[in-house]
Every structure is written in C-alpha cells, then in structure tokens.
Design an enzyme around this catalytic site. Structure first.
Site, PDB file in Angstrom:
ATOM      1  N   HIS A 155       0.854  -1.070   0.034  1.00  0.00           N
ATOM      2  CA  HIS A 155      -0.072  -0.040   0.014  1.00  0.00           C
ATOM      3  C   HIS A 155       0.951   1.276  -0.077  1.00  0.00           C
ATOM      4  O   HIS A 155       1.738   1.423   0.944  1.00  0.00           O
ATOM      5  CB  HIS A 155      -0.993   0.031   1.203  1.00  0.00           C
ATOM      6  CG  HIS A 155      -2.034   1.150   1.182  1.00  0.00           C
ATOM      7  ND1 HIS A 155      -3.177   1.008   0.572  1.00  0.00           N
ATOM      8  CD2 HIS A 155      -1.736   2.503   1.579  1.00  0.00           C
ATOM      9  CE1 HIS A 155      -3.778   2.151   0.699  1.00  0.00           C
ATOM     10  NE2 HIS A 155      -2.753   2.831   1.162  1.00  0.00           N
ATOM     11  N   CYS A 156       0.947   2.223  -1.184  1.00  0.00           N
ATOM     12  CA  CYS A 156       1.916   3.320  -1.414  1.00  0.00           C
ATOM     13  C   CYS A 156       0.938   4.469  -0.627  1.00  0.00           C
ATOM     14  O   CYS A 156       0.052   4.836  -1.303  1.00  0.00           O
ATOM     15  CB  CYS A 156       2.241   3.336  -2.641  1.00  0.00           C
ATOM     16  SG  CYS A 156       3.248   4.701  -2.934  1.00  0.00           S
ATOM     17  N   PRO A 157       1.692   4.995   0.352  1.00  0.00           N
ATOM     18  CA  PRO A 157       0.925   6.175   0.864  1.00  0.00           C
ATOM     19  C   PRO A 157       1.023   7.656  -0.109  1.00  0.00           C
ATOM     20  O   PRO A 157       0.312   8.421  -0.090  1.00  0.00           O
ATOM     21  CB  PRO A 157       1.761   6.550   2.267  1.00  0.00           C
ATOM     22  CG  PRO A 157       3.009   5.880   2.075  1.00  0.00           C
ATOM     23  CD  PRO A 157       2.595   4.707   1.346  1.00  0.00           C
ATOM     24  N   ASN A 160      -1.762   6.961  -2.349  1.00  0.00           N
ATOM     25  CA  ASN A 160      -3.002   6.768  -1.593  1.00  0.00           C
ATOM     26  C   ASN A 160      -3.882   5.888  -2.153  1.00  0.00           C
ATOM     27  O   ASN A 160      -5.157   5.635  -2.375  1.00  0.00           O
ATOM     28  CB  ASN A 160      -3.883   8.043  -1.353  1.00  0.00           C
ATOM     29  CG  ASN A 160      -4.814   7.914  -0.312  1.00  0.00           C
ATOM     30  OD1 ASN A 160      -4.929   6.836   0.314  1.00  0.00           O
ATOM     31  ND2 ASN A 160      -6.027   8.535  -0.533  1.00  0.00           N
ATOM     32  N   ASN A 161      -3.146   4.504  -2.386  1.00  0.00           N
ATOM     33  CA  ASN A 161      -3.686   3.373  -3.353  1.00  0.00           C
ATOM     34  C   ASN A 161      -2.838   2.178  -3.072  1.00  0.00           C
ATOM     35  O   ASN A 161      -1.691   2.316  -2.717  1.00  0.00           O
ATOM     36  CB  ASN A 161      -3.763   3.567  -4.941  1.00  0.00           C
ATOM     37  CG  ASN A 161      -4.687   2.965  -5.359  1.00  0.00           C
ATOM     38  OD1 ASN A 161      -5.375   1.950  -4.930  1.00  0.00           O
ATOM     39  ND2 ASN A 161      -4.993   3.130  -6.613  1.00  0.00           N
TER      40      ASN A 161
END
Ligand SMILES: [Zn+2]
Ligand SMILES: [Zn+2]
Length: 265
Positions: A155-157, A160-161
């Site tokens: 999950h890549c901040p 945001n996805n």
C-alpha cells in the site's frame, strides 16, 4: 454521540489524512513547474534555442510523469472474483464450527475446484476473515483499504492506493518517468546552479528557485533511482514486495524456480 456517527467521523478524518502525501507531492510538482518554466527557462535563460529545447523536453517528461502518477492513484485495485467469496450457507456453516481442523475441512472442500497453489505457513488454506473469502494466490488483505487485493505489492501512501495486479505497470511507469523528470531537471539546472555559486544571478527570486529546484530534483533522483532499481529487480525475480520479505509456501512444497529464499515449508 452514536457509535456509527463517531465511526464515520473517524473514517472522514482518516480519508483526509491519507490524501496529505498526495497533496504534498502535487504542491511540490506544481512549484517545480513554476520554478523550471518561469524562473529558469523564461526569466534566466537568454539563448532562445536552448530555451525552446528545454521547454519542449521538459513538457514531454512532465506530461508522461503526471499521466503515470494519475493512473497509479486512480486505477482501482482488483479484488478477488466472486468464485472465491463464501456463499451465505457456507458462511453460516463456517461460523457454526469451532476454529481449527473442522473449519479447515470446510475451506479445503470450498477450495477444491479453485486454482489455488499457495498455503499459509502452517499449510492451511488462506482465508480472509474480514472479506469472508478464500484468498487467491498472491492476494493479500490491505488493512488501509480494508479489502483483499489481487497480487498485492504494497500500500503506497504517496499515491494513496494499493499497488497490485491492476496498477503495477502504472506504478513502474510512475517511478521511471518521475526519475526521468528529476534527472532532466538536475542535468539542465546544474549549469545555472553553478553559475549562481560563482557569479551570482542578478534576480534574487530566481536564485532561490533555481537553487532549491536543483537540491529537490537531485535528492528525489537518488531516492527514486534506488526504488526503481529495487522494483526492476523484483520484476526480474517475479516477486512482489511482500513476497520478497516472506516467500509464500506452496501446496507441494517449495518452488525453487520462483521463490528460492529458503523460507518455505
Ligand atoms: Zn480481505
Ligand atoms: Zn491498500
């Protein structure tokens, strides 16, 4: 206040918080556009030919980068198909049984016709309690999205996805184009950055933008290059980030070709 009301307020606050890194990146990119196009190309470069070449090349890199960033953010992660979800009667059956072997027996029966080859570390069928489904291979539950994501990478901040099956290509392109964008700015800004240190530029506003642009672009280049090289290595090894940390155990033991980390049962 009703518990459902406080839960929805908490969820709204979380949604706002999750978008902060994306807003931060967008502000940096918008500022870099202004600094490069207005302060460097229009205000500081005198040579018309150089100005046009820089502006054209910059806009190609900028469009590719923003397009890939947009696609990575807004491409919905893929969730498991309905075949993997438990039917209402299966859910009831599973709830009635105690945890353990009897539940595994039900899950094994449900998974019999599904194309599943990986197991948990203890050799059990992988099952998601939250989504109530038999997890397909390489699928993981994301605690931020609160969903099971197919071929979840991480999950890549910053976008945001969840990065997974549906948007991994866009994520790789995003890394490649953002690196290209930063390297291009670093390379073309370098001579004006040096000029500032030696002679000093006449306009102090341009000085600040040119100097800071060089620092920001070169620092982002280093971090993006290491991330890009790491993901290229993962692609060559056919591993996701999660699998690089913990290789999945297979039904028939270790697959030395795909995952030879020596961590499997
Ligand atoms: Zn799940
Ligand atoms: Zn996620």
């Amino acid at each position: 206040m009703a518990p459902s009301g406080s839960r929805s307020i908490k969820r709204s606050c979380q949604t706002v918080l999750y978008w902060i890194p994306v807003i931060f990146i967008t502000i940096i990119v918008a500022w870099s556009y202004y600094a490069y196009v207005v302060q460097l190309c229009i205000e500081s470069i005198d040579n018309i030919g150089e100005k046009i070449v820089y502006l054209l090349a910059y806009h190609v890199a900028f469009i590719l980068f923003t397009w890939a960033y947009w696609q990575t953010i807004f491409t919905k992660p893929m969730n498991p198909m309905k075949e993997f979800h438990l039917s209402y009667s299966d859910k009831e059956l599973l709830e009635r049984e105690d945890r353990g072997e009897s539940q595994q027996e039900i899950l094994r029966r449900l998974a019999k016709d599904l194309p599943i080859y990986t197991r948990t570390m203890s050799g059990a069928i992988r099952f998601c309690d939250r989504c109530q489904l038999v997890k397909p291979d390489r699928c993981h539950h994301c605690s931020v999205c609160d969903k099971c994501i197919l071929k979840m990478d991480h999950h890549c901040p910053w976008v945001n996805n969840c990065v997974g099956f549906s948007n991994y290509k866009f994520f790789m392109l995003f890394l490649a184009y953002s690196l290209l964008y930063c390297l291009f700015i670093t390379a073309t800004d370098l001579q004006y950055f040096i000029k500032f240190w030696i002679d000093g530029l006449p306009d102090s506003q341009a000085k600040f933008h040119i100097m800071f642009l060089f620092f920001a672009a070169s620092m982002f280049s280093v971090s993006l290059a290491s991330l890009f090289v790491y993901h290229c290595w993962l692609v060559c090894k056919n591993r996701s980030t999660l699998e690089a940390f913990r290789a999945p155990p297979f039904r028939h033991g270790a697959d030395k070709n795909g995952f030879s980390l020596g961590l499997m049962l």
